[in-house]
Scaffold this active site. Structure first.
Site, PDB file in Angstrom:
ATOM      1  N   SER A 183       0.835  -1.213   0.000  1.00 23.70           N
ATOM      2  CA  SER A 183       0.000   0.000   0.000  1.00 23.70           C
ATOM      3  C   SER A 183       0.868   1.262   0.000  1.00 23.70           C
ATOM      4  O   SER A 183       0.488   2.285  -0.576  1.00 23.70           O
ATOM      5  CB  SER A 183      -0.981   0.010   1.182  1.00 23.70           C
ATOM      6  OG  SER A 183      -0.309   0.224   2.394  1.00 23.70           O
ATOM      7  N   HIS A 219       8.700   3.101   8.874  1.00 25.48           N
ATOM      8  CA  HIS A 219       8.506   2.208  10.014  1.00 25.48           C
ATOM      9  C   HIS A 219       7.250   2.647  10.781  1.00 25.48           C
ATOM     10  O   HIS A 219       7.077   3.840  11.043  1.00 25.48           O
ATOM     11  CB  HIS A 219       9.737   2.255  10.936  1.00 25.48           C
ATOM     12  CG  HIS A 219       9.594   1.348  12.104  1.00 25.48           C
ATOM     13  ND1 HIS A 219       9.699  -0.026  11.980  1.00 25.48           N
ATOM     14  CD2 HIS A 219       9.296   1.595  13.403  1.00 25.48           C
ATOM     15  CE1 HIS A 219       9.493  -0.572  13.166  1.00 25.48           C
ATOM     16  NE2 HIS A 219       9.242   0.383  14.048  1.00 25.48           N
ATOM     17  N   ASN A 248      13.389   4.121   4.405  1.00 25.00           N
ATOM     18  CA  ASN A 248      12.472   3.099   4.918  1.00 25.00           C
ATOM     19  C   ASN A 248      11.344   3.793   5.664  1.00 25.00           C
ATOM     20  O   ASN A 248      11.528   4.897   6.183  1.00 25.00           O
ATOM     21  CB  ASN A 248      13.223   2.172   5.879  1.00 25.00           C
ATOM     22  CG  ASN A 248      12.331   1.075   6.433  1.00 25.00           C
ATOM     23  OD1 ASN A 248      11.549   0.462   5.690  1.00 25.00           O
ATOM     24  ND2 ASN A 248      12.411   0.819   7.727  1.00 25.00           N
TER      25      ASN A 248
END
Ligand code: GAR
Length: 221
Positions: free
Chosen positions: A15, A111, A109
């Protein structure tokens, strides 16, 4: 300005990958996704890539002699396509040195917690079980350890009394889909400066933009 070439690594639903595709389609992000690499042949991210005509590769570590070899090959495939920024979108592996060295401070990234709290797997569940009252998500650059690299953007949500892992994850995910494309946009505009582990973003005020309660009504009782 030329389009930023992005390579996406994803292991599952994708997503966040989709939120980047959407931002590019709507022309808010001047970028091109040159390649999706997945370590999971069943990842729904593959369907998204097919639908949007994005090249993809399925690469699994067990096909390589070592984990380092796996990441060397990933770096090669990304370099071959002149990728400038690598985006981990639900990529459930610790990235190893060969890929980090090939893209220093050029791997991001996302998180699902406010780092440095609750790194690793199930950040949302960890926050709930710990009894945190605020959680959220973090976009950061990737270094050799897990979830420790320089923080680019964070967004916060409240943890509600009746939250389950699912409901908290859903609230956090809405913000992930905002801040990840935003971090990539800032990068594409050359506005991100990294000094040691501190990221400075030119002309940007985080606290106004991203501390938000997306679905909490006033006086809910
Ligand atoms: C996202 O919530 C992302 O923050 C998390 O996995 C989910 C992937 O969803 N990543 C991690 O936990 C990394 N440690 P998606 O596949 O729908 O983007």
């Amino acid at each position: 300005m030329s389009k930023l070439k992005i390579g996406v690594l994803a292991s599952g639903r994708g997503s966040n990958f989709q939120s980047i595709i959407d931002e590019i389609k709507s022309k808010r992000l001047n970028a091109k996704i040159a390649l999706l690499i997945t370590d999971n042949p069943l990842a729904f991210a593959i369907e998204r890539a097919k639908k949007h005509g994005i090249d993809y590769l399925v690469m699994m570590p067990k096909e390589f002699r070592s984990k380092d070899d796996f990441f060397i090959k990933i770096a090669e495939e990304l370099k071959k396509r002149h990728v400038e920024l690598v985006v981990l979108a639900g990529f459930m592996r610790i990235v190893r040195k060969p890929l980090i060295d090939a893209f220093p401070n050029r791997i991001m990234n996302i998180h699902p917690a406010l780092l440095p709290a609750f790194p690793g797997l199930h950040g949302q569940k960890q926050a709930l079980e710990y009894g945190a009252k605020i959680s959220g998500c973090t976009v950061h650059f990737v270094d050799e350890r897990m979830d420790t690299g320089p923080i680019i953007i964070q967004a916060a949500v409240p943890v509600l009394k009746d939250d389950t892992e699912e409901s908290l994850s859903e609230r956090i995910l809405k913000l992930e889909h905002k801040i990840y494309p935003e971090a990539i946009r800032l990068y594409s505009e050359g506005r991100i400066e990294v000094r040691g582990r501190v990221v400075n973003i030119k002309g940007y005020n985080f606290s106004e933009a991203f501390i938000t309660n997306p679905d909490v009504k006033k006086n809910p009782e």
